[in-house]
Structure formats: structure tokens, C-alpha cells
Design a protein around this motif. Structure first.
Motif, PDB file in Angstrom:
ATOM      1  N   UNK A 116       0.831  -1.207   0.000  1.00 44.78           N
ATOM      2  CA  UNK A 116       0.000   0.000   0.000  1.00 44.78           C
ATOM      3  C   UNK A 116       0.862   1.252   0.000  1.00 44.78           C
ATOM      4  N   UNK A 117       1.962   1.255   0.783  1.00 53.70           N
ATOM      5  CA  UNK A 117       2.822   2.427   0.739  1.00 53.70           C
ATOM      6  C   UNK A 117       3.472   2.576  -0.627  1.00 53.70           C
ATOM      7  N   UNK A 118       3.832   1.456  -1.247  1.00 52.47           N
ATOM      8  CA  UNK A 118       4.393   1.534  -2.586  1.00 52.47           C
ATOM      9  C   UNK A 118       3.456   2.231  -3.547  1.00 52.47           C
ATOM     10  N   UNK A 119       2.164   1.926  -3.457  1.00 51.92           N
ATOM     11  CA  UNK A 119       1.177   2.574  -4.313  1.00 51.92           C
ATOM     12  C   UNK A 119       1.098   4.069  -4.010  1.00 51.92           C
ATOM     13  N   UNK A 120       1.138   4.426  -2.731  1.00 56.33           N
ATOM     14  CA  UNK A 120       1.108   5.843  -2.353  1.00 56.33           C
ATOM     15  C   UNK A 120       2.343   6.579  -2.859  1.00 56.33           C
ATOM     16  N   UNK A 121       3.499   5.922  -2.805  1.00 54.88           N
ATOM     17  CA  UNK A 121       4.725   6.547  -3.308  1.00 54.88           C
ATOM     18  C   UNK A 121       4.645   6.755  -4.817  1.00 54.88           C
ATOM     19  N   UNK A 122       4.106   5.783  -5.547  1.00 57.29           N
ATOM     20  CA  UNK A 122       3.938   5.947  -6.986  1.00 57.29           C
ATOM     21  C   UNK A 122       3.017   7.126  -7.294  1.00 57.29           C
ATOM     22  N   UNK A 123       1.936   7.242  -6.538  1.00 58.11           N
ATOM     23  CA  UNK A 123       1.017   8.357  -6.754  1.00 58.11           C
ATOM     24  C   UNK A 123       1.717   9.684  -6.502  1.00 58.11           C
ATOM     25  N   UNK A 124       2.524   9.752  -5.453  1.00 54.60           N
ATOM     26  CA  UNK A 124       3.256  10.981  -5.143  1.00 54.60           C
ATOM     27  C   UNK A 124       4.259  11.309  -6.244  1.00 54.60           C
ATOM     28  N   UNK A 125       4.951  10.294  -6.727  1.00 56.23           N
ATOM     29  CA  UNK A 125       6.011  10.515  -7.711  1.00 56.23           C
ATOM     30  C   UNK A 125       5.480  10.793  -9.109  1.00 56.23           C
ATOM     31  N   UNK A 126       4.306  10.293  -9.441  1.00 54.24           N
ATOM     32  CA  UNK A 126       3.830  10.365 -10.818  1.00 54.24           C
ATOM     33  C   UNK A 126       2.704  11.358 -11.064  1.00 54.24           C
ATOM     34  N   UNK A 127       1.832  11.564 -10.090  1.00 55.97           N
ATOM     35  CA  UNK A 127       0.558  12.215 -10.375  1.00 55.97           C
ATOM     36  C   UNK A 127       0.513  13.664  -9.917  1.00 55.97           C
ATOM     37  N   UNK A 128       0.102  14.525 -10.833  1.00 51.54           N
ATOM     38  CA  UNK A 128      -0.275  15.896 -10.516  1.00 51.54           C
ATOM     39  C   UNK A 128      -1.791  15.938 -10.337  1.00 51.54           C
ATOM     40  N   UNK A 129      -2.302  16.883  -9.533  1.00 53.52           N
ATOM     41  CA  UNK A 129      -3.762  17.014  -9.451  1.00 53.52           C
ATOM     42  C   UNK A 129      -4.372  17.180 -10.842  1.00 53.52           C
ATOM     43  N   UNK A 130      -5.398  16.397 -11.106  1.00 52.58           N
ATOM     44  CA  UNK A 130      -6.055  16.443 -12.400  1.00 52.58           C
ATOM     45  C   UNK A 130      -5.571  15.418 -13.391  1.00 52.58           C
ATOM     46  N   UNK A 131      -4.429  14.764 -13.120  1.00 61.58           N
ATOM     47  CA  UNK A 131      -3.969  13.698 -14.018  1.00 61.58           C
ATOM     48  C   UNK A 131      -4.968  12.543 -14.031  1.00 61.58           C
ATOM     49  N   UNK A 138     -14.811  -3.328 -11.286  1.00 56.06           N
ATOM     50  CA  UNK A 138     -14.395  -2.729 -10.020  1.00 56.06           C
ATOM     51  C   UNK A 138     -12.894  -2.888  -9.767  1.00 56.06           C
ATOM     52  N   UNK A 139     -12.415  -2.200  -8.711  1.00 51.95           N
ATOM     53  CA  UNK A 139     -10.995  -2.257  -8.380  1.00 51.95           C
ATOM     54  C   UNK A 139     -10.804  -2.210  -6.868  1.00 51.95           C
ATOM     55  N   UNK A 140      -9.544  -2.316  -6.467  1.00 49.12           N
ATOM     56  CA  UNK A 140      -9.152  -2.312  -5.055  1.00 49.12           C
ATOM     57  C   UNK A 140      -9.522  -0.971  -4.414  1.00 49.12           C
ATOM     58  N   UNK A 141     -10.267  -1.051  -3.308  1.00 51.48           N
ATOM     59  CA  UNK A 141     -10.785   0.161  -2.665  1.00 51.48           C
ATOM     60  C   UNK A 141      -9.702   1.140  -2.245  1.00 51.48           C
ATOM     61  N   UNK A 142      -8.633   0.633  -1.619  1.00 53.00           N
ATOM     62  CA  UNK A 142      -7.605   1.541  -1.110  1.00 53.00           C
ATOM     63  C   UNK A 142      -6.832   2.210  -2.239  1.00 53.00           C
ATOM     64  N   UNK A 143      -6.851   1.626  -3.444  1.00 52.22           N
ATOM     65  CA  UNK A 143      -6.261   2.311  -4.584  1.00 52.22           C
ATOM     66  C   UNK A 143      -7.092   3.535  -4.947  1.00 52.22           C
ATOM     67  N   UNK A 144      -8.410   3.401  -4.897  1.00 54.28           N
ATOM     68  CA  UNK A 144      -9.269   4.554  -5.157  1.00 54.28           C
ATOM     69  C   UNK A 144      -9.015   5.652  -4.138  1.00 54.28           C
ATOM     70  N   UNK A 145      -8.834   5.280  -2.868  1.00 52.90           N
ATOM     71  CA  UNK A 145      -8.494   6.271  -1.853  1.00 52.90           C
ATOM     72  C   UNK A 145      -7.169   6.953  -2.170  1.00 52.90           C
ATOM     73  N   UNK A 146      -6.183   6.164  -2.522  1.00 51.20           N
ATOM     74  CA  UNK A 146      -4.845   6.674  -2.804  1.00 51.20           C
ATOM     75  C   UNK A 146      -4.871   7.687  -3.947  1.00 51.20           C
ATOM     76  N   UNK A 147      -5.533   7.333  -5.028  1.00 46.99           N
ATOM     77  CA  UNK A 147      -5.589   8.240  -6.173  1.00 46.99           C
ATOM     78  C   UNK A 147      -6.441   9.465  -5.849  1.00 46.99           C
ATOM     79  N   UNK A 148      -7.449   9.282  -5.000  1.00 47.39           N
ATOM     80  CA  UNK A 148      -8.233  10.434  -4.576  1.00 47.39           C
ATOM     81  C   UNK A 148      -7.402  11.429  -3.811  1.00 47.39           C
ATOM     82  N   UNK A 149      -6.553  10.968  -2.903  1.00 44.80           N
ATOM     83  CA  UNK A 149      -5.685  11.871  -2.148  1.00 44.80           C
ATOM     84  C   UNK A 149      -4.678  12.575  -3.051  1.00 44.80           C
TER      85      UNK A 149
END
Length: 405
Positions: A116-131, A138-149
Motif C-alpha cells: 500500500x505504501x508503494x502505491x502511495x509513493x507511486x502516486x506521489x512521484x507520478x501524479x499531478x492534481x487532475x492527471x 471494479x478495483x481495489x478500494x484503497x487504490x481509489x483512496x490513494x488516487x483520490x488523495x
């Protein structure tokens, strides 16, 4: 005589605090975690949690690993460490990946606090707001949370019984121009589906042609109990330079250790290392050292054979008992591994609305609707088979049958 002014005896008027960040106000709590709290009573037979069976933990072996580490290297095991992770643990993970068909160098790995932290790190490293991020629907719930943050725009890819539909994926990539595609190819959470090889090749080809990153989440891959293993997308030529592979010891060793890993191309991995430095400096030194010691002293594959045998019997008990527990017209799959069965009730049934009645009968499941990024199927539900014996599963299904009268 001392007097007190009226102003001194009155409470001060305080200004309102600034609001929480928009991301904290817009991302909700995980319904699964909240259902687990509701069903914590010991008399409840819960098909809700995606938890490994605690009686199958190798507690003795793990304790021995901690004992050895603390006896032999206490000064390093209890000290700060490097962000990248314990060299011995990274070498062990690299060795296991290589044996399983994905040649891996230890330096290509970053140890994380669970995948889960790996996914959060990828989101931090790759994603700008609006990307834009594409996800299975359906998909993994905590991934939706991660991308939402991360402030990402999440777009669901239509799926069928084999996972993402290739033609729909290509169409969405062309139309939405996403930066990232997130997949759980093996025994997906929540559906238990496995993406076939041809579709993996299509995913890799689409990513190669159109230029997008892939996050390949693999917490369940070592829990296969029938069928042939499929190659990782990260190992396919078209996607090797653009795929981050996430793995975890939570399902194969112990989730309480909170250990996972991220395998990524050098530039992306370095960005994740910097993001991790800002998040927590490094993953627990003593837990990493104990995991490395455990892998050196024990046969994890032999332990997993025992776990897979138990899970297969539990899957069979659940799948074979659903016909008598659910209303006529229900459907479900038979996953080849992992932890979940995906169920669909007949049209007109609402799994969320039925859950309180199920809990009153001391049985629980997870409604399927929250796993959808869009267009939720309210007749769907997820059932985990790992944490109860076949006998307990049978009793749970008897209880579940009562809510359908």
C-alpha cells in the motif's frame, strides 16, 4: 482589595481554524475497514475481511527470526537504516522474483511499508492534481483512496470475467490520455479474476504505443492453488521500462510486519525513494532484518504450500455451498487462487441494503458497490474464504441463507 475585570473572567474569543485540505474532505473512509469494525464480535462469521488466516502464520519461525536478529545484531537492527531497505531482504526478494521468471537485481527494489505504501509513493512521484488514472471497474478500494488523495481523475475501464476488456482499454487510452494504469492481474481484489496472458500482452502493447505508466499490484500471486502461473506485465518487453511492480509479505508471511516492496525503472524508483524519505525515512529496520533472517532460515515455499492447501479447501467449501445459500438466479466465479469470490445477486437485490440484516444473523460480507469507480453494481458482493474453516464457512452460509428467506 483585588478586583477582576469582566474581560479577564470571560473565555477568549478564538478565531476559526483553517479548514482541512480539500483532499481530506473529499476522500471517504474505507467501507471495508468500517465493516470489519462492525463485525468484530467473535460470534460473527465474516466473509468481509481480506485477511490471511491467523492460525496459519508461522509464529514460531517468525519469533525465532526476531530472536536471532536481536541477539546477533541489536545495534544495527534497532538503529536507523537506509531508505532503500535492508540489503539482505532486497537480495532475498530479488532471488524469489528471479526464480519465478522475472530477473531482478536487488538494487532495482525499494522496501516499503506494505505494498500500500508503494502505491502511495507511486502516486506521489507520478501524479499531478487532475492527471488521469485508469483502473479496472471494479478495483481495489484503497487504490481509489490513494488516487483520490493525489487529486487524480479516476476513469474506470470496463471488465468482463477475464478482467479489463482490451478494446475498451485502447479506446479509453486514446480518448482520456491517462498517465497511469493500475491493475491487479492475479486473483484481483475484489473479483478474484486473473488477467489472461493475451490480455497482459495487449496491456503492455497499449502502454508501449501510447506512452503511459503501469502500476502492477501483485499481493496474491503466490497464493495460486490451481492452473498455470501467468507472467508479470513487468516482464513483457513492451512494458518493462514503464511498469512498477508492487509486492507484499502481508499475505505470505504476516501483515502485522507491514513489509512490501516496489520494483521499478531507475528514474521512477529514485523518485519513490525521495518520496519515502519525506514520508517515513525508512521502513522498520528490525522488521526488515527479521524478515530477511526468516527467509534465510526457513523454507517459505513449503509454508506457502500448506497455506495454499488450506485456502483451496476453504474456497471449495464456499463455492460449493453458495447455491443453497443464495437466491435463485445468483452467479459467482471460482478463482484459481487468492482470497476472494465475486458474487452477483439477481437484479433487484441491493447487497448494501441487505448487509445490516446479515449482521443481525451474525454473518457478514462486503457489498460490491464501493469497489466501482463509476456505475456501481448494487447486486454485487465480495466474499473472502480465507479466515474460516470449511465447517465455519458452511455454518456462515446457513446464516446467510436466512436473510433471503
Amino acid at each position: 482589595m483585588t478586583t477582576t475585570s469582566p474581560a479577564a473572567s470571560e473565555p477568549p474569543v478564538l478565531a476559526a481554524l483553517p479548514p482541512l485540505a480539500a483532499r481530506a474532505r473529499s476522500v471517504g473512509a474505507s467501507p471495508v475497514r468500517e465493516i470489519l469494525a462492525l463485525t468484530a464480535r467473535p460470534e460473527v462469521i465474516s466473509f468481509a475481511g481480506g485477511l490471511p488466516a491467523p492460525e496459519l502464520f508461522d509464529a514460531a519461525g517468525i519469533r525465532a527470526a526476531y530472536d536471532r536478529v536481536l541477539a546477533e545484531q541489536p545495534r544495527t537492527a534497532l538503529q536507523y537504516s537506509t531508505t532503500e531497505g535492508d540489503p539482505g531482504l532486497r537480495a532475498a526478494v530479488a532471488g524469489r522474483l528471479t526464480v519465478r521468471g522475472l530477473p531482478t537485481d536487488p538494487d532495482s527494489l525499494l522496501v516499503t511499508g506494505g505494498s500500500q505504501q508503494g502505491l502511495a509513493l507511486l502516486a506521489t512521484a507520478l501524479l499531478e492534481p487532475g492527471d488521469t488514472v485508469l483502473v479496472e471497474n471494479p478495483t481495489y478500494l484503497a487504490a481509489l483512496q490513494c488516487f483520490g488523495f493525489a487529486g487524480a481523475r479516476v476513469v474506470p475501464v470496463p471488465t468482463d470475467a477475464d478482467g479489463v476488456i482490451p478494446s475498451a482499454l485502447e479506446e479509453l487510452v486514446l480518448r482520456e490520455r491517462p498517465k497511469l494504469l493500475y491493475l491487479v492481474p492475479d486473483f484481483q481484489n475484489p473479483t478474484g479474476r486473473t488477467l489472461p496472458l493475451e490480455r497482459r500482452r495487449t496491456v503492455a502493447a497499449v502502454a508501449g504505443r501510447h506512452g503511459l505508466w503501469i502500476a502492477e499490484d501483485d499481493p496474491y500471486g503466490e497464493l495460486r492453488f490451481e492452473g498455470e502461473p501467468q507472467p508479470w506485465i513487468a516482464g513483457l518487453a513492451e512494458a518493462a521500462d514503464r511498469t512498477a511492480l508492487l509486492g507484499s509479505f502481508s499475505k505470505v508471511m504476516a501483515p502485522g510486519m507491514r513489509l512490501g516492496w516496489l520494483r521499478a525503472p531507475a528514474a521512477l524508483r529514485r523518485a519513490c525513494v525521495i518520496a519515502k524519505q519525506a514520508a517515513d525515512l525508512h521502513t522498520s529496520t528490525v522488521d526488515q532484518a527479521a524478515a530477511a533472517r526468516y527467509l534465510a532460515d526457513n523454507d517459505l515455499d513449503a509454508h506457502l504450500a500448506k497455506v495454499r492447501g488450506a485456502y483451496r479447501a476453504r474456497r471449495d467449501a464456499l463455492v460449493e455451498g453458495l447455491d443453497s445459500a443464495l437466491p435463485a438466479g445468483s452467479s459467482w466465479n471460482r478463482p484459481q487462487g487468492g482470497m476472494f469470490v465475486w458474487v452477483r445477486l439477481p437484479d433487484g437485490h441491493d447487497a448494501t441494503a441487505l448487509l445490516p440484516e446479515a449482521v443481525r444473523h451474525d454473518v457478514a460480507y462486503v457489498p460490491g458497490a464501493p469497489f466501482f469507480a463509476a456505475d456501481p453494481d448494487r447486486a454485487a458482493l465480495r466474499m473472502s474464504f480465507t479466515t474460516h474453516t470449511p465447517e465455519e464457512i458452511a455454518e456462515g452460509l446457513v446464516r446467510l441463507s436466512r436473510i433471503f428467506g
